[in-house]
Design a protein around this motif. Structure first.
Motif, mmCIF file in Angstrom:
data_model
loop_
_atom_site.group_PDB
_atom_site.id
_atom_site.type_symbol
_atom_site.label_atom_id
_atom_site.label_comp_id
_atom_site.label_asym_id
_atom_site.label_seq_id
_atom_site.Cartn_x
_atom_site.Cartn_y
_atom_site.Cartn_z
ATOM 1 N N LEU A 196 0.081 -0.857 -0.096
ATOM 2 C CA LEU A 196 0.233 -0.068 -0.173
ATOM 3 C C LEU A 196 1.140 1.269 -0.340
ATOM 4 O O LEU A 196 0.397 2.368 -0.914
ATOM 5 N N ALA A 197 1.967 1.037 0.302
ATOM 6 C CA ALA A 197 2.962 2.767 1.017
ATOM 7 C C ALA A 197 3.166 2.697 -0.428
ATOM 8 O O ALA A 197 3.883 4.107 -0.530
ATOM 9 N N ALA A 198 4.521 1.827 -0.774
ATOM 10 C CA ALA A 198 4.629 1.641 -2.278
ATOM 11 C C ALA A 198 3.906 2.579 -3.545
ATOM 12 O O ALA A 198 3.652 3.227 -3.636
ATOM 13 N N PHE A 199 2.329 2.096 -3.837
ATOM 14 C CA PHE A 199 1.539 2.319 -4.158
ATOM 15 C C PHE A 199 1.450 3.880 -4.105
ATOM 16 O O PHE A 199 1.184 4.869 -5.224
ATOM 17 N N TRP A 200 0.584 4.064 -2.757
ATOM 18 C CA TRP A 200 0.001 5.454 -2.216
ATOM 19 C C TRP A 200 2.048 6.867 -2.562
ATOM 20 O O TRP A 200 1.581 7.368 -2.945
ATOM 21 N N HIS A 201 3.135 6.294 -2.528
ATOM 22 C CA HIS A 201 4.215 7.073 -2.557
ATOM 23 C C HIS A 201 3.590 7.264 -4.359
ATOM 24 O O HIS A 201 4.427 8.315 -5.054
ATOM 25 N N ASP A 202 3.817 6.446 -5.098
ATOM 26 C CA ASP A 202 4.135 6.055 -6.205
ATOM 27 C C ASP A 202 3.050 7.113 -6.809
ATOM 28 O O ASP A 202 3.258 8.041 -7.908
ATOM 29 N N CYS A 203 2.132 6.909 -6.432
ATOM 30 C CA CYS A 203 0.887 7.742 -7.205
ATOM 31 C C CYS A 203 1.027 9.773 -6.788
ATOM 32 O O CYS A 203 1.154 10.860 -7.491
ATOM 33 N N GLY A 204 2.321 9.800 -5.987
ATOM 34 C CA GLY A 204 2.912 10.645 -5.722
ATOM 35 C C GLY A 204 3.185 11.723 -6.281
ATOM 36 O O GLY A 204 4.174 12.605 -6.465
ATOM 37 N N SER A 205 4.577 10.369 -6.981
ATOM 38 C CA SER A 205 5.002 10.473 -8.425
ATOM 39 C C SER A 205 4.786 10.273 -9.780
ATOM 40 O O SER A 205 5.277 10.464 -10.418
ATOM 41 N N GLY A 206 3.183 10.589 -9.778
ATOM 42 C CA GLY A 206 2.826 9.951 -11.129
ATOM 43 C C GLY A 206 3.224 8.925 -11.610
ATOM 44 O O GLY A 206 2.362 8.134 -13.070
ATOM 45 N N MET A 207 2.802 7.600 -10.634
ATOM 46 C CA MET A 207 3.114 6.544 -10.748
ATOM 47 C C MET A 207 2.476 5.222 -10.629
ATOM 48 O O MET A 207 2.512 3.887 -10.250
ATOM 49 N N GLY A 208 1.451 5.826 -10.511
ATOM 50 C CA GLY A 208 0.011 4.768 -9.421
ATOM 51 C C GLY A 208 -0.892 4.545 -10.066
ATOM 52 O O GLY A 208 -0.894 2.678 -9.508
ATOM 53 N N THR A 209 -0.235 4.111 -12.229
ATOM 54 C CA THR A 209 -1.503 2.985 -12.207
ATOM 55 C C THR A 209 -0.734 3.250 -13.512
ATOM 56 O O THR A 209 0.397 3.407 -13.983
ATOM 57 N N GLY A 210 -1.579 2.348 -14.492
ATOM 58 C CA GLY A 210 -1.031 1.969 -15.939
ATOM 59 C C GLY A 210 -0.332 0.361 -16.292
ATOM 60 O O GLY A 210 0.297 -0.006 -14.837
ATOM 61 N N THR A 211 0.000 -0.106 -16.949
ATOM 62 C CA THR A 211 0.193 -1.128 -17.018
ATOM 63 C C THR A 211 2.064 -1.084 -16.776
ATOM 64 O O THR A 211 2.140 -2.235 -16.505
ATOM 65 N N GLY A 212 2.158 -0.293 -16.995
ATOM 66 C CA GLY A 212 4.043 -0.325 -16.235
ATOM 67 C C GLY A 212 4.717 -0.252 -15.480
ATOM 68 O O GLY A 212 5.532 -1.194 -15.054
ATOM 69 N N ASP A 213 3.229 -0.518 -14.683
ATOM 70 C CA ASP A 213 3.428 -1.067 -12.850
ATOM 71 C C ASP A 213 2.356 -1.337 -12.526
ATOM 72 O O ASP A 213 2.244 -1.654 -10.640
ATOM 73 N N GLY A 214 1.763 -1.765 -13.034
ATOM 74 C CA GLY A 214 0.786 -3.099 -12.478
ATOM 75 C C GLY A 214 0.383 -3.776 -12.289
ATOM 76 O O GLY A 214 0.151 -5.308 -12.680
ATOM 77 N N ASP A 215 1.805 -4.780 -12.126
ATOM 78 C CA ASP A 215 3.407 -5.956 -12.505
ATOM 79 C C ASP A 215 3.182 -6.675 -10.679
ATOM 80 O O ASP A 215 3.781 -7.449 -11.228
ATOM 81 N N GLY A 216 2.097 -6.207 -9.519
ATOM 82 C CA GLY A 216 1.847 -6.968 -9.083
ATOM 83 C C GLY A 216 3.733 -6.704 -7.836
ATOM 84 O O GLY A 216 4.280 -6.731 -7.162
ATOM 85 N N THR A 217 3.810 -4.600 -7.937
ATOM 86 C CA THR A 217 4.573 -4.535 -7.841
ATOM 87 C C THR A 217 4.704 -4.389 -5.561
ATOM 88 O O THR A 217 3.859 -4.492 -5.431
ATOM 89 N N GLY A 218 5.684 -4.866 -4.698
ATOM 90 C CA GLY A 218 5.511 -5.269 -3.816
ATOM 91 C C GLY A 218 6.036 -5.908 -2.672
ATOM 92 O O GLY A 218 5.463 -6.814 -3.532
ATOM 93 N N ALA A 219 6.031 -6.490 -1.476
ATOM 94 C CA ALA A 219 6.467 -7.342 -0.681
ATOM 95 C C ALA A 219 5.509 -8.366 -0.365
ATOM 96 O O ALA A 219 4.210 -8.152 -0.311
ATOM 97 N N GLY A 220 6.012 -9.498 -1.293
ATOM 98 C CA GLY A 220 4.596 -10.904 -0.942
ATOM 99 C C GLY A 220 3.717 -10.105 -2.275
ATOM 100 O O GLY A 220 3.155 -11.458 -2.328
ATOM 101 N N ALA A 221 4.368 -9.762 -3.393
ATOM 102 C CA ALA A 221 3.242 -9.473 -4.730
ATOM 103 C C ALA A 221 3.808 -10.490 -5.765
ATOM 104 O O ALA A 221 4.827 -11.304 -5.789
ATOM 105 N N GLU A 222 2.955 -11.015 -6.550
ATOM 106 C CA GLU A 222 3.302 -11.592 -7.676
ATOM 107 C C GLU A 222 1.906 -11.353 -9.089
ATOM 108 O O GLU A 222 1.115 -10.942 -8.214
ATOM 109 N N ALA A 223 3.003 -11.084 -9.994
ATOM 110 C CA ALA A 223 2.020 -11.159 -11.534
ATOM 111 C C ALA A 223 1.415 -12.302 -11.891
ATOM 112 O O ALA A 223 1.533 -13.769 -11.447
ATOM 113 N N GLY A 224 -0.488 -11.975 -12.084
ATOM 114 C CA GLY A 224 -1.150 -12.618 -12.783
ATOM 115 C C GLY A 224 -1.885 -13.241 -12.117
ATOM 116 O O GLY A 224 -1.449 -13.317 -10.864
#
Length: 304
Positions: free
Chosen positions: A274-302
């Motif tokens: 959550l924190a990684a996503f919210w921080h990225d929202c502040g930098s304009g990186m909150g969404t889109g396929t470029g960073d929608g790959d499940g980044t973050g601890a314990g995350a998986e893509a697909g």
């Protein structure tokens, strides 16, 4: 029913009533908004306590975090009228809470709360910086869960809350029934159940049975979006949430080792994502396929 791992608020957190234009709401409030403010909306039969384990790590990450009891949930009173819990009414409550918090809020909804948060954003996205849908799907819950929810609604029509609680406990396996009565958390779950307004459960239960697919409308809202879940979910299948994230062009996080309540079951990994996503929202990186790959601890893509 989400079960918090602890009932102890972290140092510096406060429990109080957030006064809004639509009345007061019981909240837990932690942290300073150095990086922003987050509003956490609980699910069916839930409460603000479901997010207790997220408060400290998110506060350390620089966020003010406000977890709320919706109207008719636990320590927020509500009328004994079904219409008071229409989804539009609950969405207006969320908008009023965000307005009181000052706008620019990162909104998170868990389970039923995801449907309510979505309704709030569809009504007015202006108060929000992002939307996270946690363990919530595109439409109604699975057929098996629909059957269980219908049984609950039918029971609430003829029994008092204590009798319904006992009936639910009788359906639990012995180890779950013992845990629900012999621990402080189990006592809390019983107390929370008895304090919840039955009309709230009936009205929101019906929403879980009949919710239409509004993903297309939500995808058109220019707001960073995040779909987060555990590896297993009994209310909405994980592949269905994978597909919803693709349709939304949203970030997708799957928390390893978690099921329907990642915030309670794997709070550290969930807070990190959550924190990684919210921080990225502040930098304009909150969404889109470029960073929608499940980044973050314990995350998986697909699909999980």
């Amino acid at each position: 029913m989400s079960k918090p791992p602890t009932l102890t608020l972290p140092p510096g957190a406060r429990a109080y009533r957030l006064q809004t234009a639509r009345g007061g709401f019981a909240v837990h409030d932690a942290g300073e908004p150095r990086a922003g403010t987050a509003l956490l909306v609980p699910g069916f039969t839930g409460s603000k306590e479901d997010f207790i384990a997220l408060l400290a790590p998110l506060a350390r990450a620089g966020f003010r975090v406000v977890a709320v009891d919706g109207r008719g949930q636990y320590e927020t009173e509500g009328p004994r009228e079904l219409g008071a819990y229409d989804q539009d009414e609950l969405a207006l409550d969320v908008l009023a809470q965000a307005e009181t918090l000052g706008g620019g809020v990162h909104l998170l909804g868990h389970s039923l709360g995801g449907l309510i948060a979505r309704a709030a954003v569809l009504r007015d996205a202006a108060p929000f910086r992002s939307l996270t849908i946690m363990s919530s799907g595109p439409a109604a819950i699975t057929h098996l869960q629909q059957e269980r929810t219908r049984l609950l609604i039918e029971a609430l029509a003829v029994l008092d809350m204590e009798s319904v609680w006992r009936a639910m406990r009788d359906l639990d396996p012995p180890e779950a029934a013992d845990e629900a009565t012999d621990t402080a958390v189990g006592e809390f779950l019983h107390r929370r159940w008895l304090a919840t307004v039955p009309e709230q459960l009936v009205a929101t239960g019906r929403q879980l049975l009949t919710e239409p697919d509004r993903v297309g409308r939500l995808a058109a809202v220019p707001l960073p979006k995040h779909v987060l879940s555990g590896e297993v979910d009994y209310a909405w299948p994980v592949p269905l949430m994978d597909e919803m994230a693709r349709r939304l062009d949203a970030r997708r996080t799957v928390v390893a080792g978690a099921e329907h309540s990642p915030g309670a079951e794997r709070p550290g990994e969930t807070a990190e994502a959550l924190a990684a996503f919210w921080h990225d929202c502040g930098s304009g990186m909150g969404t889109g396929t470029g960073d929608g790959d499940g980044t973050g601890a314990g995350a998986e893509a697909g699909p999980a």
